[in-house]
Design an enzyme around this catalytic site. Structure first.
Site, PDB file in Angstrom:
ATOM      1  N   LYS A 117      -0.476  -3.720  -6.939  1.00 22.18           N
ATOM      2  CA  LYS A 117      -1.080  -2.308  -6.331  1.00 22.18           C
ATOM      3  C   LYS A 117      -1.641  -1.624  -7.798  1.00 22.18           C
ATOM      4  CE  LYS A 117       2.310  -0.741  -3.953  1.00 22.18           C
ATOM      5  NZ  LYS A 117       3.140  -1.689  -3.752  1.00 22.18           N
ATOM      6  N   ARG A 164       2.911   6.036   3.299  1.00 15.17           N
ATOM      7  CA  ARG A 164       3.896   5.188   3.217  1.00 15.17           C
ATOM      8  C   ARG A 164       4.504   4.874   4.399  1.00 15.17           C
ATOM      9  NH1 ARG A 164       5.186   3.387  -2.605  1.00 15.17           N
ATOM     10  NH2 ARG A 164       6.348   1.723  -2.439  1.00 15.17           N
ATOM     11  N   ARG A 206       9.630  -9.034 -13.548  1.00 15.54           N
ATOM     12  CA  ARG A 206       8.773  -8.128 -14.041  1.00 15.54           C
ATOM     13  C   ARG A 206       9.575  -7.242 -15.159  1.00 15.54           C
ATOM     14  NH1 ARG A 206       5.637  -4.313  -9.991  1.00 15.54           N
ATOM     15  NH2 ARG A 206       7.816  -3.444  -9.109  1.00 15.54           N
ATOM     16  N   ARG A 230      12.959  -2.453 -14.232  1.00 16.75           N
ATOM     17  CA  ARG A 230      12.801  -1.366 -13.506  1.00 16.75           C
ATOM     18  C   ARG A 230      14.111  -1.192 -12.718  1.00 16.75           C
ATOM     19  NH1 ARG A 230       7.428  -0.581  -9.825  1.00 16.75           N
ATOM     20  NH2 ARG A 230       8.742   0.074  -8.280  1.00 16.75           N
ATOM     21  N   ARG A 288      13.509  -2.281  -0.352  1.00 11.43           N
ATOM     22  CA  ARG A 288      11.984  -2.005  -0.468  1.00 11.43           C
ATOM     23  C   ARG A 288      11.130  -2.505   0.425  1.00 11.43           C
ATOM     24  NH1 ARG A 288      11.592  -3.056  -6.604  1.00 11.43           N
ATOM     25  NH2 ARG A 288       9.374  -2.670  -6.469  1.00 11.43           N
TER      26      ARG A 288
HETATM   27  P1  ADP Z   1       6.810  -0.576  -5.291  1.00  6.90           P
HETATM   28  O1  ADP Z   1       6.709  -1.534  -6.074  1.00  6.90           O
HETATM   29  O2  ADP Z   1       7.897  -0.590  -4.298  1.00  6.90           O
HETATM   30  O3  ADP Z   1       5.496  -0.496  -4.142  1.00  6.90           O
HETATM   31  P2  ADP Z   1       6.190   2.007  -6.428  1.00  6.90           P
HETATM   32  O4  ADP Z   1       6.419   2.100  -7.892  1.00  6.90           O
HETATM   33  O5  ADP Z   1       4.848   2.333  -5.521  1.00  6.90           O
HETATM   34  O6  ADP Z   1       7.042   0.678  -6.058  1.00  6.90           O
HETATM   35  O7  ADP Z   1       6.968   3.262  -5.793  1.00  6.90           O
HETATM   36  C1  ADP Z   1       8.751   3.198  -6.262  1.00  6.90           C
HETATM   37  C2  ADP Z   1       9.577   4.295  -5.607  1.00  6.90           C
HETATM   38  O8  ADP Z   1       8.951   5.499  -5.375  1.00  6.90           O
HETATM   39  C3  ADP Z   1       9.700   3.992  -4.054  1.00  6.90           C
HETATM   40  O9  ADP Z   1      10.438   2.701  -3.552  1.00  6.90           O
HETATM   41  C4  ADP Z   1      10.141   5.028  -3.429  1.00  6.90           C
HETATM   42  O10 ADP Z   1      11.551   5.335  -3.722  1.00  6.90           O
HETATM   43  C5  ADP Z   1       9.234   5.945  -4.013  1.00  6.90           C
HETATM   44  N1  ADP Z   1       8.072   6.242  -3.562  1.00  6.90           N
HETATM   45  C6  ADP Z   1       6.791   6.135  -3.887  1.00  6.90           C
HETATM   46  N2  ADP Z   1       5.917   6.545  -3.086  1.00  6.90           N
HETATM   47  C7  ADP Z   1       6.457   7.026  -2.275  1.00  6.90           C
HETATM   48  C8  ADP Z   1       6.085   7.647  -0.967  1.00  6.90           C
HETATM   49  N3  ADP Z   1       4.729   7.610  -0.630  1.00  6.90           N
HETATM   50  N4  ADP Z   1       6.959   8.046  -0.102  1.00  6.90           N
HETATM   51  C9  ADP Z   1       8.276   7.886  -0.177  1.00  6.90           C
HETATM   52  N5  ADP Z   1       8.665   7.352  -1.255  1.00  6.90           N
HETATM   53  C10 ADP Z   1       7.688   7.001  -2.295  1.00  6.90           C
END
Ligand code: ADP
Ligand code: ZN
Length: 217
Positions: free
Chosen positions: A14, A89, A123, A156, A167
């Site tokens: 993404k 989400r 990663r 990370r 996740r």
């Molecule tokens: P991923 O690789 O899991 O898609 P992101 O970098 O997009 O990771 O998000 C990392 C973390 O940030 C998520 O696991 C969550 O804890 C939090 N997070 C990000 N966006 C949201 C959201 N829209 N609602 C709730 N938590 C979020």
């Protein structure tokens, strides 16, 4: 004005695909995960509120997330549009979003869970400039150091077996229904995310009816 949402399981690309599209089309790239990570790194109050939840791989509280997204989107710092990554989400976030914004398309990066593990566990991130490395695709010249700034490469906090399992579960339980909502509105283009960055970007462009991607060099 173009407004896109980009969705997909962890490790589906993404943020790199979002950044490539944004750079080329002059869109503002908004990553909710990046906003949270910045706050954790800089020890802000928000960072303290979300750190443990994030490290465990769970979703942050909706009120908190919506506050951040609302604040970010009211900045209106784009001329040509935005691409938002990591939001919405779950169904509640989707309702909130659809009430306030009309969107032009949702990019779904489709990746099987088996591939997710392989990618995510390989990663690394530069602690200096944030550059993303995948040790499967390309190792840095000096092991453990960033090619761009020499910063130290780190994992990370949520790229562990344990947090990744959470996740993925959160994604399938809570985020998949969001995709269904968007599908019913016929916003979604489905892209096979197994290819190289360039291949995936090419497909994204094609499916959105955008000018083709011309990789540098
Ligand atoms: P991923 O690789 O899991 O898609 P992101 O970098 O997009 O990771 O998000 C990392 C973390 O940030 C998520 O696991 C969550 O804890 C939090 N997070 C990000 N966006 C949201 C959201 N829209 N609602 C709730 N938590 C979020
Ligand atoms: Zn760096």
């Amino acid at each position: 004005m173009r407004k896109y949402v980009i969705m997909g399981v962890p490790g589906s690309g993404k943020s790199s695909q979002g950044a490539m599209l944004a750079a080329d089309l002059d869109l503002v790239h908004i990553s909710v995960g990046d906003i949270f990570r910045w706050n954790v790194q800089h020890h802000t109050k928000l960072g303290a509120q979300v750190r443990r939840t994030m490290a465990a791989g769970a979703l942050v509280d909706d009120d908190l997330v919506e506050g951040i997204v609302r604040e970010r989107l009211t900045e209106h710092d784009w001329n040509y549009g935005f691409i938002i990554d990591g939001f919405p989400r779950n169904e509640r976030q989707a309702e909130f979003f659809l009430e306030s914004y009309d969107i032009d398309g949702v990019i779904h990066l489709d990746l099987p869970d088996s591939e997710v593990r392989r990618r995510v566990l390989a990663r690394r991130l530069c602690s200096g400039c944030g550059m993303d490395y995948n040790l499967l695709a390309s190792s840095p010249e000096v092991p453990g150091k960033c090619d761009v700034c020499g910063g130290e490469l780190v994992t990370r906090e949520d790229d562990t077996e344990e947090a990744l399992a959470v996740r993925l579960r959160e994604y399938h339980q809570k985020t998949n229904p969001v995709l269904d909502i968007f599908r019913r509105k016929e916003y979604v283009v489905n892209v096979d995310a197994r290819g190289s960055k360039e291949e995936v970007q090419r497909d994204v462009r094609k499916l959105l009816g955008l000018p083709p991607y011309h990789p540098a060099g």
